[in-house]
Scaffold this motif. Structure first.
Motif, short mmCIF file in Angstrom:
data_model
loop_
_atom_site.label_atom_id
_atom_site.label_comp_id
_atom_site.label_asym_id
_atom_site.label_seq_id
_atom_site.Cartn_x
_atom_site.Cartn_y
_atom_site.Cartn_z
N ASP A 178 0.83 -1.21 0.00
CA ASP A 178 0.00 0.00 0.00
C ASP A 178 0.87 1.26 0.00
OD1 ASP A 178 -2.34 1.46 0.13
OD2 ASP A 178 -2.88 0.84 2.15
N ASP A 179 0.28 2.35 -0.44
CA ASP A 179 0.94 3.67 -0.43
C ASP A 179 2.28 3.61 -1.15
OD1 ASP A 179 -1.22 4.26 1.14
OD2 ASP A 179 -0.11 4.52 2.99
N GLU A 235 -5.07 4.18 -6.34
CA GLU A 235 -6.07 4.57 -5.35
C GLU A 235 -6.27 6.08 -5.42
OE1 GLU A 235 -4.75 3.68 -1.31
OE2 GLU A 235 -3.29 5.30 -1.37
CA CA Z 1 -3.24 3.79 0.52
#
Ligand code: CA
Ligand code: C2E
Ligand code: CA
Ligand code: CA
Length: 278
Positions: A178-179, A235
């Protein structure tokens, strides 16, 4: 306090004393909140760009607090992360999510659900046991469960996270970083991670339609992910133009307010139906 006649939403700016008081309350009330059912899960759809198919959702927790209203995980997850409550949160989220996947599967709706992990979850002694036990209890095919762990936490202590991630992958669940783009990945190390998916941080996605640098970063991450054989997800997609750009780059999947905000499960199901009928 909000001033009368002001059009813009006034941000609540608590004093330091209030911040600590609230934080203390959140930490001490957490376990009871779980028992009372005040910790709820919202779902944000995840869509495949090639055919606009909804293939899954991300589970995002919210605290429906009697005094503070709906509290964002951005506030209370950090507050409980230093305590054992983070393990209770994960068990609670898994209970809700696995029961939900089971219900969807029974209705022939094959949807995968992504669950966010804190580093502290990964390091917990009974972590793997808990995940394996819960998967079995709900009879959910492991590949329908995805775990997201941020790039910065994985890379902070790679020698610690790698063996746990390997064991987790061996359970058959999918893993996502993620990220991505905000941490400092060693590419050599990244290649050794048993991951399936890379999620491009929303800060780059949000800037890509107007900022050449962000556009270049997103493009580079899509290529890197594909070269490593990973599925790549954007995202924070808010604009139609951004979606078109991602399609052109060959990005696999997207999430964002353009499609839907995270929704309580009944609203999420309504959203799915409305979408299917248009
Ligand atoms: Ca994220
Ligand atoms: P995240 O995992 O990076 O989740 C994405 C965040 O971006 C979510 O915020 C989501 O509501 C928001 N978002 C989605 N689409 C858009 C968009 O188009 N524009 C903008 N501006 N924002 C968008 P949320 O729900 O407040 O969650 C914040 C963070 O809390 C999450 O960031 C995650 O790190 C953490 N979190 C949420 N649920 C859990 C959980 O069950 N366990 C743990 N450990 N952390 C969680
Ligand atoms: Ca996430
Ligand atoms: Ca795998």
């Amino acid at each position: 306090a909000a001033r009368a006649g002001q059009e813009t939403l006034q941000l609540y700016r608590p004093s330091m004393g209030e911040v600590y008081r609230r934080r203390f309350q959140l930490v001490t009330q957490f376990r009871q909140a779980v028992e009372q059912g005040d910790i709820v899960v919202h779902y944000q759809p995840k869509v495949r760009l090639s055919d606009d198919e909804v293939i899954g959702a991300e589970a995002l927790v919210r605290w429906s607090h009697p005094e503070f209203g709906l509290v964002s995980p951005a506030e209370f997850v950090e507050a409980i992360e230093t305590t054992g409550s983070i393990e209770i949160l994960l068990e609670h989220v898994l209970d809700i999510v696995l029961a939900q996947i089971q219900a969807w599967t029974a209705r022939d709706r094959r949807l995968s659900v992504s669950v966010n992990l804190s580093m502290r979850n990964l390091l917990a002694e009974r972590f793997l046991e808990t995940v394996a036990g819960q998967l079995e209890r709900y009879g959910v095919p492991p590949e329908l469960l995805l775990f997201e762990i941020t790039e910065s936490s994985v890379m902070a202590r790679p020698e610690v996270s790698l063996p746990v991630l390997r064991d987790l992958a061996n359970l058959g669940v999918q893993l996502s970083v993620d990220d991505f783009g905000t941490g400092y990945s060693s590419l050599a190390y990244l290649r050794r991670l048993p991951i399936d998916e890379m999620k491009i941080d929303k800060s780059f996605v949000q800037g890509m339609a107007t900022d050449m640098g962000d556009h270049a970063i997103v493009k580079a991450i899509v290529e890197l992910a594909h070269n490593l054989g990973l599925v790549v997800v954007a995202e924070g997609v808010e604009g139609a133009e951004t979606k078109t750009m991602l399609e052109k780059m060959g990005c696999d999947q997207m999430q964002g307010f353009l499609l839907s905000r995270p929704l309580p499960v009944d609203k999420f199901e309504t959203w799915l139906k409305t979408r299917a009928s248009v």
